[in-house]
Scaffold this motif. Structure first.
Motif, PDB file in Angstrom:
ATOM      1  N   UNK A  91       0.798  -1.231   0.000  1.00  0.00           N
ATOM      2  CA  UNK A  91       0.000   0.000   0.000  1.00  0.00           C
ATOM      3  C   UNK A  91       0.831   1.281   0.000  1.00  0.00           C
ATOM      4  N   UNK A  92       2.036   1.230   0.551  1.00  0.00           N
ATOM      5  CA  UNK A  92       2.806   2.472   0.607  1.00  0.00           C
ATOM      6  C   UNK A  92       3.149   2.945  -0.801  1.00  0.00           C
ATOM      7  N   UNK A  93       3.686   2.043  -1.611  1.00  0.00           N
ATOM      8  CA  UNK A  93       3.941   2.381  -3.012  1.00  0.00           C
ATOM      9  C   UNK A  93       2.629   2.521  -3.758  1.00  0.00           C
ATOM     10  N   UNK A  94       1.668   1.650  -3.460  1.00  0.00           N
ATOM     11  CA  UNK A  94       0.368   1.723  -4.138  1.00  0.00           C
ATOM     12  C   UNK A  94      -0.309   3.063  -3.939  1.00  0.00           C
ATOM     13  N   UNK A  95      -0.310   3.560  -2.706  1.00  0.00           N
ATOM     14  CA  UNK A  95      -0.910   4.867  -2.427  1.00  0.00           C
ATOM     15  C   UNK A  95      -0.149   5.986  -3.118  1.00  0.00           C
ATOM     16  N   UNK A  96       1.177   5.844  -3.180  1.00  0.00           N
ATOM     17  CA  UNK A  96       1.980   6.870  -3.843  1.00  0.00           C
ATOM     18  C   UNK A  96       1.613   6.971  -5.318  1.00  0.00           C
ATOM     19  N   UNK A  97       1.434   5.829  -5.954  1.00  0.00           N
ATOM     20  CA  UNK A  97       1.022   5.815  -7.361  1.00  0.00           C
ATOM     21  C   UNK A  97      -0.396   6.348  -7.499  1.00  0.00           C
ATOM     22  N   UNK A  98      -1.256   5.930  -6.586  1.00  0.00           N
ATOM     23  CA  UNK A  98      -2.657   6.333  -6.635  1.00  0.00           C
ATOM     24  C   UNK A  98      -2.829   7.833  -6.425  1.00  0.00           C
ATOM     25  N   UNK A  99      -1.925   8.427  -5.668  1.00  0.00           N
ATOM     26  CA  UNK A  99      -2.015   9.853  -5.372  1.00  0.00           C
ATOM     27  C   UNK A  99      -1.578  10.721  -6.536  1.00  0.00           C
ATOM     28  N   UNK A 100      -0.885  10.127  -7.500  1.00  0.00           N
ATOM     29  CA  UNK A 100      -0.424  10.912  -8.641  1.00  0.00           C
ATOM     30  C   UNK A 100      -1.609  11.214  -9.557  1.00  0.00           C
ATOM     31  N   UNK A 101      -1.955  12.457  -9.679  1.00  0.00           N
ATOM     32  CA  UNK A 101      -3.173  12.850 -10.369  1.00  0.00           C
ATOM     33  C   UNK A 101      -3.231  12.356 -11.810  1.00  0.00           C
ATOM     34  N   UNK A 102      -2.100  12.305 -12.489  1.00  0.00           N
ATOM     35  CA  UNK A 102      -2.083  11.901 -13.892  1.00  0.00           C
ATOM     36  C   UNK A 102      -2.520  10.459 -14.065  1.00  0.00           C
ATOM     37  N   UNK A 103      -2.494   9.676 -12.975  1.00  0.00           N
ATOM     38  CA  UNK A 103      -2.825   8.259 -13.068  1.00  0.00           C
ATOM     39  C   UNK A 103      -4.166   7.950 -12.409  1.00  0.00           C
ATOM     40  N   UNK A 104      -5.070   8.934 -12.396  1.00  0.00           N
ATOM     41  CA  UNK A 104      -6.327   8.703 -11.699  1.00  0.00           C
ATOM     42  C   UNK A 104      -7.231   7.701 -12.408  1.00  0.00           C
ATOM     43  N   UNK A 140      -5.432 -10.073 -15.079  1.00  0.00           N
ATOM     44  CA  UNK A 140      -5.441  -8.881 -15.940  1.00  0.00           C
ATOM     45  C   UNK A 140      -5.084  -7.609 -15.166  1.00  0.00           C
ATOM     46  N   UNK A 141      -4.128  -7.746 -14.242  1.00  0.00           N
ATOM     47  CA  UNK A 141      -3.624  -6.611 -13.484  1.00  0.00           C
ATOM     48  C   UNK A 141      -2.232  -6.237 -13.992  1.00  0.00           C
ATOM     49  N   UNK A 142      -1.918  -4.964 -13.964  1.00  0.00           N
ATOM     50  CA  UNK A 142      -0.636  -4.487 -14.469  1.00  0.00           C
ATOM     51  C   UNK A 142       0.507  -4.921 -13.551  1.00  0.00           C
ATOM     52  N   UNK A 143       1.672  -5.204 -14.161  1.00  0.00           N
ATOM     53  CA  UNK A 143       2.876  -5.502 -13.390  1.00  0.00           C
ATOM     54  C   UNK A 143       3.972  -4.467 -13.641  1.00  0.00           C
ATOM     55  N   UNK A 144       3.675  -3.474 -14.473  1.00  0.00           N
ATOM     56  CA  UNK A 144       4.591  -2.356 -14.683  1.00  0.00           C
ATOM     57  C   UNK A 144       3.764  -1.160 -15.143  1.00  0.00           C
ATOM     58  N   UNK A 145       4.364   0.026 -15.050  1.00  0.00           N
ATOM     59  CA  UNK A 145       3.607   1.243 -15.334  1.00  0.00           C
ATOM     60  C   UNK A 145       4.564   2.378 -15.686  1.00  0.00           C
ATOM     61  N   UNK A 146       4.138   3.210 -16.602  1.00  0.00           N
ATOM     62  CA  UNK A 146       4.887   4.425 -16.910  1.00  0.00           C
ATOM     63  C   UNK A 146       4.340   5.531 -16.003  1.00  0.00           C
ATOM     64  N   UNK A 147       5.128   5.954 -15.035  1.00  0.00           N
ATOM     65  CA  UNK A 147       4.646   6.965 -14.104  1.00  0.00           C
ATOM     66  C   UNK A 147       5.785   7.913 -13.736  1.00  0.00           C
ATOM     67  N   UNK A 148       5.428   9.011 -13.134  1.00  0.00           N
ATOM     68  CA  UNK A 148       6.385  10.025 -12.718  1.00  0.00           C
ATOM     69  C   UNK A 148       6.971   9.628 -11.359  1.00  0.00           C
ATOM     70  N   UNK A 149       8.209   9.150 -11.356  1.00  0.00           N
ATOM     71  CA  UNK A 149       8.824   8.664 -10.123  1.00  0.00           C
ATOM     72  C   UNK A 149       8.935   9.760  -9.064  1.00  0.00           C
ATOM     73  N   UNK A 150       9.282  10.962  -9.494  1.00  0.00           N
ATOM     74  CA  UNK A 150       9.463  12.049  -8.545  1.00  0.00           C
ATOM     75  C   UNK A 150       8.152  12.406  -7.864  1.00  0.00           C
ATOM     76  N   UNK A 151       7.077  12.463  -8.652  1.00  0.00           N
ATOM     77  CA  UNK A 151       5.765  12.771  -8.099  1.00  0.00           C
ATOM     78  C   UNK A 151       5.312  11.686  -7.126  1.00  0.00           C
ATOM     79  N   UNK A 152       5.525  10.431  -7.512  1.00  0.00           N
ATOM     80  CA  UNK A 152       5.150   9.318  -6.645  1.00  0.00           C
ATOM     81  C   UNK A 152       5.971   9.334  -5.361  1.00  0.00           C
TER      82      UNK A 152
END
Length: 336
Positions: free
Chosen positions: A234-247, A279-291
């Motif tokens: 959840x710690x990484x999951x929440x960080x990804x979830x909090x990134x607005x571009x990935x809503x 059918x769940x993702x195992x990788x993602x293109x996301x903003x590391x700094x924002x996360x």
């Protein structure tokens, strides 16, 4: 069947039964004012079915999505209850997924310093996890669940029939939380995900997940120790979830990604195969700094470090404390 959550004065039953929605008046006290909270993504018939069994019910529908878990919507609910003349002997009933349960539960915990709360979860995610254990909260300034309370429901009604209207993506989203619990606590449950068809085993998966959540909550109601294993991923999951571009990603989909860096290398490969089956993702293109910035605000962080749960072997876990910089490096594991 009835599953008892033993928490002393705050004990309650989880009713796990097909068709229980249609007879909830025999399972919970609806002979008073009942504030039914649902959202626009939940089939209307579910809240209407509950309301039809109430002596004096009121259905309040919030917009679907994480945006409704806000201080503003929380205030709307309290204001409506005040307007309708709710009192200490009345109750709140959540009919929906995790957002509805968290929001309605926090509303019940806060109104007149706490009135009865009942949870009727309608998604896999809320049935296996969020409806059990008394965590209620809303989000603030982009940080998930930062304002809330531990407030146990009086009863949880789990009717697997309501899952028939869920799209496949939502089923997979919820099963991510069941995978989480299998990794930390139940090797046999992880075997089901690895070797069997989850669609044929859905009732068993939900039941086993309920038993895990119940056991952990009974041992650590207020998350002082063991209950932290429920935050696995959840710690990484929440960080990804909090990134607005990935809503566009759901909570469970983010947790699935968040589990991967917290597994040993060999187990990580097995988990990737399970996520692919679901059918769940195992990788993602996301903003590391924002996360990373979101991660440093996570409520589980203490100073410059964060307490984490890792899994090397299904059914077993270890706890560690990592610096945020060590944590930053783990983000690269899921970066596409």
């Amino acid at each position: 069947m009835d599953i008892r959550v033993n928490l002393g004065d705050h004990s309650y039953d989880i009713i796990f039964e097909h068709g229980s929605l249609n007879k909830c008046a025999s399972l919970i006290n609806l002979n008073r004012k009942v504030f039914i909270v649902t959202d626009s993504g939940v089939p209307e018939i579910y809240a209407k079915t509950v309301n039809a069994q109430c002596k004096n019910g009121y259905v309040y529908t919030v917009p679907q999505g994480e945006g409704s878990k806000s201080i503003e919507v929380f205030k709307e609910l309290l204001s409506k209850m005040l307007e309708l003349g709710f009192g200490r002997k009345d109750c709140v009933v959540a009919v929906g997924g995790g957002v509805v349960g968290d929001l309605a539960g926090f509303t019940a915990a806060s109104f007149m310093r706490g009135i009865d709360f009942y949870n009727i979860p309608t998604t896999v995610l809320s049935q296996v996890d969020s409806s059990i254990g008394g965590k209620t909260a809303v989000n603030l300034n982009g940080i998930k669940n930062i304002v809330g309370a531990f407030y146990q429901p009086k009863r949880v009604i789990i009717d697997p029939e309501v899952l028939n209207t869920l799209p496949e993506r939502q089923i997979s989203n919820g099963l991510a939380e069941a995978v989480k619990m299998s990794l930390t606590s139940d090797k046999e449950l992880f075997d089901i995900f690895e070797n069997e068809d989850h669609r044929e085993k859905l009732d068993e998966i939900i039941y086993k997940s309920i038993l895990i959540k119940k056991s952990v909550v009974e041992q650590d109601e207020k998350e002082k120790g063991l209950r932290r294993i429920l935050n696995f991923g959840h710690t990484i999951g929440h960080a990804i979830e909090s990134e607005e571009e990935l809503n566009g990603l759901y909570h469970g989909e983010c947790v699935a990604l968040g589990m991967l860096p917290m597994c040993g290398k060999e187990l990580r490969a097995r988990l990737v195969n399970v996520l692919n089956k679901l059918n769940l993702k195992s990788s993602l293109d996301f903003n590391e700094e924002s996360a990373f910035l979101a991660l440093t605000h996570d409520k589980k962080g203490e100073g410059s470090s964060v307490k984490v749960t890792k899994v090397l072997t299904p059914g077993e876990f270890i706890s560690e404390e990592m610096t945020f910089e060590e944590f930053r490096a783990l983000l690269k594991i899921i970066k596409r």
